[in-house]
Scaffold this active site. Structure first.
Site, PDB file in Angstrom:
ATOM      1  N   TRP A   3       0.866  -1.176   0.000  1.00  0.00           N
ATOM      2  CA  TRP A   3       0.000   0.000   0.000  1.00  0.00           C
ATOM      3  C   TRP A   3       0.903   1.226   0.000  1.00  0.00           C
ATOM      4  O   TRP A   3       1.783   1.358   0.839  1.00  0.00           O
ATOM      5  CB  TRP A   3      -0.866  -0.032   1.245  1.00  0.00           C
ATOM      6  CG  TRP A   3      -1.849   1.085   1.365  1.00  0.00           C
ATOM      7  CD1 TRP A   3      -2.728   1.511   0.416  1.00  0.00           C
ATOM      8  CD2 TRP A   3      -2.078   1.905   2.515  1.00  0.00           C
ATOM      9  NE1 TRP A   3      -3.492   2.538   0.913  1.00  0.00           N
ATOM     10  CE2 TRP A   3      -3.123   2.808   2.195  1.00  0.00           C
ATOM     11  CE3 TRP A   3      -1.519   1.969   3.795  1.00  0.00           C
ATOM     12  CZ2 TRP A   3      -3.608   3.752   3.084  1.00  0.00           C
ATOM     13  CZ3 TRP A   3      -2.004   2.911   4.689  1.00  0.00           C
ATOM     14  CH2 TRP A   3      -3.034   3.795   4.329  1.00  0.00           C
ATOM     15  N   ASP A  34      -0.242  -4.898   9.671  1.00  0.00           N
ATOM     16  CA  ASP A  34      -1.268  -3.971   9.205  1.00  0.00           C
ATOM     17  C   ASP A  34      -2.503  -4.834   8.928  1.00  0.00           C
ATOM     18  O   ASP A  34      -2.488  -5.660   8.023  1.00  0.00           O
ATOM     19  CB  ASP A  34      -0.806  -3.262   7.929  1.00  0.00           C
ATOM     20  CG  ASP A  34      -1.821  -2.237   7.441  1.00  0.00           C
ATOM     21  OD1 ASP A  34      -1.481  -1.447   6.539  1.00  0.00           O
ATOM     22  OD2 ASP A  34      -2.967  -2.201   7.941  1.00  0.00           O
ATOM     23  N   LYS A  66     -13.218  -0.981   6.689  1.00  0.00           N
ATOM     24  CA  LYS A  66     -13.818  -1.908   5.730  1.00  0.00           C
ATOM     25  C   LYS A  66     -14.790  -2.862   6.401  1.00  0.00           C
ATOM     26  O   LYS A  66     -15.897  -3.055   5.914  1.00  0.00           O
ATOM     27  CB  LYS A  66     -12.749  -2.731   5.015  1.00  0.00           C
ATOM     28  CG  LYS A  66     -11.496  -1.996   4.623  1.00  0.00           C
ATOM     29  CD  LYS A  66     -11.707  -1.049   3.441  1.00  0.00           C
ATOM     30  CE  LYS A  66     -10.410  -0.565   2.861  1.00  0.00           C
ATOM     31  NZ  LYS A  66      -9.577   0.244   3.764  1.00  0.00           N
TER      32      LYS A  66
END
Lengths: 413, 376
Positions: A141, A223, A259
């Site tokens: 990312w 993460d 999310k």
């Protein structure tokens, strides 16, 4: 009176790729346009989805007259922090029982990474870690680089991860980089649903990774942005983090609830800290407080309340798991259908990776030219890396997308 | 942090805003207007939960800018103003400090000094500006703002230093200056080429009128100065836990606006990525609806009035109790904080033995009297 000269001298910053993609998509007037670069869940009608359980809890919060509406404590809402860490590490976590697990409520996953990075730069190993290497996966990312660099780390390196040719994990490369990394290096790893590739190590592969990291005194910084969202199972998606904890590692885990709760807008995150013992944990948290005070002082309450209420109530928790499974299942369906259609069309190449990859994203393997063709000729927008967001696919546009990919791959190199 | 400054303060804020809505436990209730709007938001089917833009909700930043600068601000018309939604006032100060660190006087490698009388100095240091200095703003012993000291210290500051100023008399060590004083101050800022970084907390709660509270800021903008302003909406809207803040950037020329915007986006991306939306939505709903706006204005006006009454009551009560010392400064100061002049030990006594942080004024007065007259 002529005002004195301008003192701010500012060049234009490099645009953030995904922002630009969104802007281009918005300006496109084609009725067939498809946005496969969107970073959020979409329903089959291509709409954002407020989880039913979230709607319910938000109303509960508004009606609750007993709630204290003042500033949250610096480290956040206590019942949020504890339930968030529990969700990551499991109800039966020994580390939690041993009172060496703490949480810092942060502004989303980014905020959790930020606080973790700022802490490590100051206190990780010695007093000044600006030269300590931080390893991020190749690819990763793109904001990982920014957050760690901004926190003051000067040596941010890639570790091998994605084998483009085989469209799989480059385990040998990964392990090799772990072996050759300087001791005490920090490794940023995706807990599940790797962004952007969608390829995760298997449990066996994680075990190998952990063995090297243990031996070489490397620090795991997980993460975790997709727990539950990736496979539909909270436990399955947390396997790697829990394994590392069981192996006795001290570690950080930056959790995002954007999310899996669909709470993108309220910025709900938690930095879970697993320390050696309670005394260490206490000291770490006291330093975290000082860092938080210089960035946002205390975190926003709304999202944390929604998550805490949900996780701490058996009925709401069950309802949430259902909602999460709804999202995960839709993604799995789109994966299966896209692969099937590409295979049916006889699109050159292999497409198994679409169903082997997990989570929101798929690294299609499309080349930059093919990607360009798709956006210019077919009004289908995706990242130049070939990454697509499965949530951008619907039963209504999947045929068009499959045919367009077929065209792109057949006619463009 | 207030103890660091060596002074002691009584916060009147929660009392002022919710005097008739205070609970048994002393905690503030949500003001009725705000509660109503939160209800609307929670049942609005058109609102989705997607990420806000990195620089915040446009309807919020527009209204926040308008509240600070007014509707007819030339700088806004000339497109020289950028507004950024932040995580509270702290977030605004942090972002502003980072932008200054990166982009202010770049060619000289500028790293300060920053003149700041308030507790935000740690934020500037964390943003990479270690050279933080204080300037005097109190007349010690008189507990009143001292224009003389402020001007003296600022005249001696190096050119192009950043100066943090409280636009409203809300910060504990706010410069509670008159408009005449502010004109002098602005003149010094201009002449010494100093960069103002305003802090505006509780706009509307100090003089009972948002426009009057913003006067110092607007005056500097009208002079054509380049400046930043960190706004907090916590106290004026009763939105504490929601963390609603705003950073206002006023430039001299609009040619740099887009570049600065792109750099701000980049900075935000590594801080919190995007701000939280609930509080901003509430504020935008208040400020963009005439009926809500009128109700809100009335709310802050009466809150400011109550503050004045509370000050008078506290002073009178202390006088009646025979509390040692003079208490005129309580009514001479303005705003939502009250510099009591108590020592650190006396303040500790209030907290530990009397659990005084805010609330019932009689109890506060008695407690202060005890603090001054009992052996501690």
């Amino acid at each position: 009176l002529v005002p004195p000269l301008l003192v701010l001298q500012v060049p234009q910053a490099t645009p953030v790729a995904v922002f630009k993609l969104t802007a281009d998509f918005r300006e496109d007037s084609s009725p067939n346009k498809v946005n496969l670069g969107v970073g959020a869940y979409r329903t089959d009608d291509n709409q954002p989805w407020v989880l039913p359980v979230v709607k319910k809890v938000e109303r509960m919060i508004v009606e609750d007259q007993s709630l204290n509406h003042e500033y949250l404590p610096i480290l956040g809402l206590p019942e949020f922090r504890s339930s968030a860490s529990k969700i990551a590490l499991g109800d039966d976590s020994l580390a939690i029982l041993e009172n060496r697990v703490g949480g810092v409520q942060c502004l989303g996953g980014t905020g959790a990474l930020k606080i973790g990075a700022e802490f490590l730069r100051r206190w990780y190993y010695g007093y000044n870690n600006t030269a300590t290497p931080v390893y991020v996966s190749a690819p990763t990312w793109e904001n990982h680089n920014g957050v760690f660099a901004d926190a003051g780390f000067q040596d941010i390196r890639p570790y091998k991860y994605w084998n483009a040719e085989k469209r799989s994990l480059d385990l040998a490369g990964f392990l090799g980089d772990l072996e050759s990394a300087p001791e005490h290096s920090i490794f940023v790893m995706h807990a599940c649903a790797h962004n952007p590739t969608g390829i995760d190590p298997t449990p066996e592969e994680w075990k190998q990774i952990a063995e090297v990291m243990k031996r070489r005194n490397l620090f795991p910084f997980f993460d975790s942005a997709y727990q539950g969202f990736a496979s539909g199972s909270l436990e399955k998606d947390a396997w790697a983090v829990r394994y590392f904890v069981s192996q006795g590692f001290e570690l950080f885990c930056a959790q995002s609830f954007s999310k899996n709760f669909g709470l993108y807008n309220e910025r709900v995150g938690n930095l879970t800290i697993v320390a050696k013992d309670n005394e260490n944990l206490t000291r770490v948290l006291s330093q975290m407080e000082k860092i938080v005070r210089t960035i946002w002082s205390n975190p926003p309450s709304q999202g944390a309340r929604v998550v805490a209420l949900t996780l701490n109530s058996p009925e709401l928790f069950a309802e949430w798991q259902e909602n999460v499974k709804t999202m995960a299942d839709r993604v799995l369906l789109m994966r299966a259908q896209l692969k099937a259609k590409l295979q049916a069309l006889g699109t050159p190449g292999t497409w198994d990776h679409i169903t082997q990859q997990i989570g929101m994203f798929s690294f299609t393997g499309l080349t930059p030219h093919q990607v360009e063709y798709l956006s210019k000729e077919k009004h289908i927008y995706l990242m130049a890396s070939g990454r697509i967001n499965m949530c951008g696919l619907t039963t209504k546009n999947i045929d068009y997308v499959a045919e367009s990919i077929h065209e792109a791959v057949s006619t463009v190199q | 942090t207030h103890a660091d400054m060596g002074y002691s303060f009584v916060s009147l804020s929660c009392v002022a805003l919710c005097l008739e809505h205070q609970r048994e436990d002393g905690h503030a209730l949500v003001p009725p207007l705000i509660w109503k709007i939160k209800q609307q938001i929670s049942t609005d089917p058109t609102l989705h939960a997607d990420f806000a833009p990195a620089l915040g909700l446009p309807e919020f930043t527009r209204r926040a800018t308008e509240l600070a600068l007014g509707r007819e601000c030339r700088a806004v018309v000339e497109n020289r103003v950028l507004g950024i939604q932040t995580v509270g006032c702290t977030g605004a100060v942090r972002l502003g400090a980072q932008l200054l660190r990166c982009w202010y006087n770049r060619s000289t490698g500028w790293r300060g000094p920053v003149y700041i009388p308030s507790p935000f100095y740690a934020v500037f240091q964390a943003a990479g500006l270690p050279d933080v200095r204080q300037y005097r703003c109190w007349e010690a012993g008189q507990w009143a703002a001292s224009e003389g000291h402020v001007l003296e210290d600022l005249r001696a500051a190096p050119e192009q230093a950043v100066v943090v100023l409280c636009a409203t008399a809300y910060c504990p060590v706010a410069t509670d200056l008159s408009q005449k004083h502010w004109k002098h101050l602005a003149h010094v800022l201009e002449r010494r080429k100093l960069f103002p970084f305003f802090l505006m907390l509780g706009q509307g709660l100090c003089l009972g009128d948002p426009e009057q509270d913003a006067w110092p800021l607007r005056h500097c903008v009208s002079l054509g100065l380049e400046l930043f302003c960190a706004q907090s909406f916590s106290h004026s809207f009763g939105l504490y836990g929601e963390r609603v803040g705003h950073l206002l950037l006023v430039l001299k020329q609009n040619t740099l606006l887009l570049a600065l915007q792109s750099q701000a986006e980049s900075a935000v991306r590594s801080l919190w990525s995007r701000p939280a939306t609930l509080g901003a939505r509430v504020v935008a709903t208040v400020l963009s609806n005439p009926a809500n706006l009128a109700e809100w204005r009335e709310g802050v006006r009466s809150a400011a009035e109550r503050c004045v009454l509370i000050r008078e009551r506290l002073r009178e009560k202390l006088r009646l109790l025979g509390a040692p010392g003079s208490w005129d400064h309580l009514t001479q100061q303005g705003g939502l904080y009250c510099c009591t002049g108590l020592s650190a030990e006396q303040v500790a006594f209030l907290a530990k033995s009397r659990h005084v942080y805010l609330c019932n004024m009689d109890y506060v007065a008695e407690s202060i009297h005890l603090a001054l007259t009992s052996p501690l």
